[in-house]
Design an enzyme around this catalytic site. Structure first.
Site, PDB file in Angstrom:
ATOM      1  N   GLY A 132       1.324  -1.277   0.027  1.00 25.61           N
ATOM      2  CA  GLY A 132       0.015   0.011   0.172  1.00 25.61           C
ATOM      3  C   GLY A 132       0.867   1.501  -0.112  1.00 25.61           C
ATOM      4  O   GLY A 132       0.195   2.444  -0.157  1.00 25.61           O
ATOM      5  N   CYS A 168     -12.281   3.430 -29.173  1.00 23.95           N
ATOM      6  CA  CYS A 168     -13.546   3.774 -29.732  1.00 23.95           C
ATOM      7  C   CYS A 168     -14.299   4.433 -28.518  1.00 23.95           C
ATOM      8  O   CYS A 168     -15.115   3.704 -27.995  1.00 23.95           O
ATOM      9  CB  CYS A 168     -14.301   3.042 -30.674  1.00 23.95           C
ATOM     10  N   ARG A 188      -5.469   2.846 -16.141  1.00 18.57           N
ATOM     11  CA  ARG A 188      -5.585   3.710 -14.709  1.00 18.57           C
ATOM     12  C   ARG A 188      -5.890   5.102 -14.877  1.00 18.57           C
ATOM     13  O   ARG A 188      -6.554   5.169 -13.947  1.00 18.57           O
ATOM     14  CB  ARG A 188      -4.150   3.294 -14.213  1.00 18.57           C
TER      15      ARG A 188
END
Ligand code: LLP
Length: 421
Positions: free
Chosen positions: A239, A344, A312
């Site tokens: 983390g 697209c 992301r």
């Protein structure tokens, strides 16, 4: 600190010019620096050299065999979340006895395989999973070594989609309800209780949530011990964040200080599951500008990489620095642009309204900090083959995953016999 920098007027990975790689293999591609991977691993691991601790690389952040093997050589353990990841880390040279298996949805087949391999620890995430694991272990005449992943209900203060340690999250067993689950586990013939695990979220940029979670964990271990449950391992998860832009996440030494402070005197083996902090800034995505399109009120820089290659920004509105591989000489206007891919979908945007020196069609651009959750999350949407990955070491580079060919892409589909005839 990473080993990507401008030299001789262009961007380099260690001693290799990015433009040279592009000339040889085309675009787009991911490029990793092995010196950076090694440096990050050593910085993280060295914080814990004075205590009994294992660094289990979170394979989900980057599962390329060459990346895994780089860490394996440095003595890394692995945190995996699937049978596929176990196979990968075994192939990369990490011993089964050095594998921790996390995840909310382990299947019977995955449990069987992990038990046969003899992994170090299952991080169990529910009572139902515990009971199945017990069955599987008994059927094999084995005992499964486990920790229960507890959910301490701490807000990690990060993006909602990568927060995992709150009540609303699907992960772990609420700490407040976990004692009975431990008692159950302790009574099962196929289960060997050895630890507690926690992971509260990803890309944390402050230490406070870690401190809170680790303190809860410390108290919890003492409660378990008061119930005569033996705890020898403590898995503190991953983390720790990295700088993508202006954020300044805590240095590993301060993170380590807190982990050590909250666990000293517990007499346990500490496990860590860092992903992003080891690989994030050790990789870039290199792409070529296809077109500059002037819309009615926007300038679009259309790149040959897209959301299927690096999702992301689309998924988390994540920021990636975008820089020219060869900065343009002379006076180039700085413009407010949208950097987009060819897919697209309106959401196929890497950067919206970003100020940058306007590139030209044909220019190479690099997306920094793309080593974690980049290539691993790629797909082939719009029938776009998976892009290549390369690793640099000093003045050498090696293609560590070739660009997918159209034959490979098309070869996966089969026609049913009623059409094929
Ligand atoms: N351990 C467990 C149980 C995890 O779920 C994760 C990440 C890690 C360790 C490693 O966390 P790290 O040190 O990398 O923060 N795709 C998202 C991130 C998802 C993180 C999932 N779990 C992104 O691109 O930001």
């Amino acid at each position: 600190m990473d080993h990507f920098a401008y030299k001789n007027g262009e961007y380099y990975a260690e001693d290799v010019a990015i433009s040279d790689i592009a000339k040889k293999i085309g675009t787009a591609f991911y490029c990793y620096s092995s010196a950076t991977l090694e440096h990050h691993y050593k910085v993280f691991a060295s914080q814990f050299a004075d205590i009994d601790a294992k660094v289990c690389f979170a394979v989900k952040s980057n599962d390329n065999l060459a990346v895994l093997a780089t860490f394996a050589k440095l003595g890394a353990w692995a945190d995996v979340v699937s049978g596929g990841e176990i196979r990968k880390v075994r192939k990369a040279g990490i011993k089964s006895a050095n594998i921790v298996f996390s995840g909310v949805g382990k299947t019977r087949e995955e449990m069987e395989y992990a038990l046969d391999e003899g992994i170090f620890q299952f991080n169990v995430e529910s009572e139902a999973e515990l009971l199945l694991l017990n069955d599987v272990a008994i059927s094999k005449g084995k005992k499964a070594p486990i920790a229960i992943r507890v959910n301490p209900d701490v807000d990690p203060k990060t993006h909602a989609k990568i927060s995992t340690g709150q009540k609303e999250s699907k992960f772990g067993v609420a700490m407040s309800h976990a004692i009975p689950v431990y008692k159950l586990a302790d009574s099962l013939a196929g289960i060997d209780v050895q630890g507690v695990s926690v992971h509260i979220g990803s890309q944390l940029t402050t230490l406070e949530p870690f401190a809170q979670a680790f303190l809860h964990l410390r108290n919890f271990v003492n409660e378990l011990r008061a119930e005569n449950i033996k705890i020898t391992t403590l898995d503190l998860g991953g983390g720790l964040g990295i700088p993508y832009g202006k954020e300044q996440p805590p240095l590993p030494e301060f993170y380590a200080e807190i982990a050590k402070r909250e666990t000293k005197d517990l007499g346990v083996t500490l496990l860590f599951e860092p992903g992003r902090v080891l690989v994030g800034n050790a990789g870039i995505l290199v792409s070529k500008v296809l077109y500059i399109k002037r819309g009615e009120n926007r300038i679009f820089v259309i790149a040959d990489a897209a959301m299927n290659d690096l999702i992301r920004p689309t998924l988390y509105d994540a920021y990636h620095e975008i820089i020219p591989v060869i900065p343009p000489a002379g006076d180039v206007p700085t413009e407010m642009v949208d950097v987009v891919g060819p897919v697209c979908e309106t959401g196929d945007i890497f950067a919206e309204q970003r100020l940058m020196k306007l590139p030209q069609a044909g220019d190479l651009i690099a997306f920094r900090s793309a080593g974690a959750y980049g290539a691993v999350m790629a797909g082939t949407y719009n029938a776009r083959p998976l892009i290549a990955e390369v690793m640099v070491k000093g003045d050498k580079f090696s293609v560590i995953r070739p660009r997918q060919t159209y034959d490979e892409l098309l070869g996966r589909d089969r026609l049913p016999e009623w059409i094929a005839k």
